[in-house]
Design a protein around this motif. Structure first.
Motif: not given
Length: 112
Positions: A29-31, A51-60, A78-86
């Protein structure tokens, strides 16, 4: 009691990290200001609450980087890439090549 907590707490945290990395993912979650396209277009940058759930691969990847002593900049990427994908690319759907710029973070929360 305190000795039990010292022994038990790290195990609980490790189990939560393992679940997030293997199947559960993380919720981010972010602003912040997200820029997707040139000014004057529908994709122009603006402040968004996400507010987004990121994949387990990004979480790992995020958790491994953190445990390996990654810099704040590396974790940010890494967090930006996870948000961007999800959120923006929707798991690599029709906008797979979309570049997302992330700046001016007001707040950021990551939870299991």
């Amino acid at each position: 009691m305190q000795e039990t907590e010292l022994e038990w707490q790290p195990q609980v945290k490790a189990q939560a990290r393992q679940r997030a990395a293997s199947s559960g993912g993380l919720v981010v979650s972010c602003r912040a200001h997200f820029g997707l396209g040139p000014e004057g277009t529908l994709d122009a940058g603006r402040v968004r609450d996400i507010n987004v759930a990121v994949s387990s691969s990004h979480a790992a990847a995020i958790l491994a980087a953190r445990e390996d002593g990654a810099t704040e900049s590396d974790l940010h990427d890494a967090v930006v890439e996870a948000i961007a994908d999800a959120y923006f690319r929707q798991g690599g759907g029709g906008r797979a090549g979309l570049e997302v710029k992330f700046a001016d973070v007001e707040w950021l929360n990551i939870r299991f």
